[in-house]
Design a protein around this motif. Sequence first.
Motif, mmCIF file in Angstrom:
data_model
loop_
_atom_site.group_PDB
_atom_site.id
_atom_site.type_symbol
_atom_site.label_atom_id
_atom_site.label_comp_id
_atom_site.label_asym_id
_atom_site.label_seq_id
_atom_site.Cartn_x
_atom_site.Cartn_y
_atom_site.Cartn_z
ATOM 1 N N PHE A 2 0.835 -1.205 0.000
ATOM 2 C CA PHE A 2 0.000 0.000 0.000
ATOM 3 C C PHE A 2 0.861 1.243 0.000
ATOM 4 N N ALA A 3 2.010 1.171 0.676
ATOM 5 C CA ALA A 3 2.872 2.349 0.745
ATOM 6 C C ALA A 3 3.441 2.685 -0.621
ATOM 7 N N ALA A 6 0.664 4.261 -2.599
ATOM 8 C CA ALA A 6 0.400 5.630 -2.152
ATOM 9 C C ALA A 6 1.497 6.574 -2.632
ATOM 10 N N LEU A 10 1.014 9.775 -5.103
ATOM 11 C CA LEU A 10 1.494 11.115 -4.760
ATOM 12 C C LEU A 10 2.352 11.689 -5.882
ATOM 13 N N THR A 40 -7.183 12.100 -5.604
ATOM 14 C CA THR A 40 -7.435 12.242 -4.161
ATOM 15 C C THR A 40 -8.322 11.113 -3.654
ATOM 16 N N LEU A 43 -6.204 8.108 -3.330
ATOM 17 C CA LEU A 43 -5.289 8.210 -2.192
ATOM 18 C C LEU A 43 -6.025 7.995 -0.882
ATOM 19 N N ILE A 44 -7.261 8.494 -0.781
ATOM 20 C CA ILE A 44 -8.049 8.274 0.435
ATOM 21 C C ILE A 44 -8.306 6.787 0.626
ATOM 22 N N VAL A 46 -6.577 4.175 -0.601
ATOM 23 C CA VAL A 46 -5.357 3.424 -0.305
ATOM 24 C C VAL A 46 -4.866 3.735 1.101
ATOM 25 N N TYR A 47 -4.966 5.007 1.511
ATOM 26 C CA TYR A 47 -4.506 5.351 2.847
ATOM 27 C C TYR A 47 -5.400 4.741 3.906
ATOM 28 N N LEU A 50 -4.127 1.418 4.263
ATOM 29 C CA LEU A 50 -2.779 1.435 4.836
ATOM 30 C C LEU A 50 -2.836 1.622 6.340
ATOM 31 N N SER A 51 -3.768 2.433 6.813
ATOM 32 C CA SER A 51 -3.838 2.676 8.250
ATOM 33 C C SER A 51 -4.782 1.731 8.949
#
Lengths: 95, 118
Positions: A2-3, A6, A10, A40, A43-44, A46-47, A50-51
């Motif tokens: 995932f990193a 991301a 970016l 965006t 990214l939301i 995937v993040y 990721l978290s």
Amino acid sequence: MFAVTAAAVLLVMAMTLVRAVRGPTTFDRILAVNTFGTLTVILIAVYGFLSGRPDFLDIGLLYALINFIATIAVTKFIKFAHLGGPEEGDMAGDV
Amino acid sequence: MAVAADIASGVCLMAGAGLALVGALGLLRLPDVFARMHGAGIIDTLGVGLIMVGLMFQSGLTLVTVKLILVLAFVLYTSPTTTHALARAALNAGVEPQVDAPPPGDGKGGGEGAPSKT
């Protein structure tokens, strides 16, 4: 995994912003900002994974809606110079 | 089974990120605003699509997958509408599409003719 995704998203966002700043016409900039909004949303999502909190997808869905409406509104304003309904002289059935 | 889902998810995520990079490269390097819409279209369809499918493999058959399907369906429906509206607005505003390749004026002008087949 995932990193890496991301980080790639970016990087793509940065390249899109370069086009938004450089683009010689207004429509280049509108296109770049619309693509930035879609990135965006990615990214939301995937993040969120990721978290460990995939509940962020609700925010992503909402931002996809807002981004679409904003792009259509800006395009309509650039084309017709007003945001109302079709008037005399406007081509019916357009944006 | 979880390993297979992880591998499929990883392949989809990497492919989606790679195609998003290709689309951004097109957005930067193509010569005309109408040509740049192709690059943006790659990001909006295959970029979002493959990344969301990769995330769907990670989350299995839960409510999160339904939300991912909803986001993907919305982006896939609205991205061509936005591109079409933008292209019509650009044409009506008088932006001229570049339909011919620029004449070879720089260094590699004469050597790029049709290759001879004999």
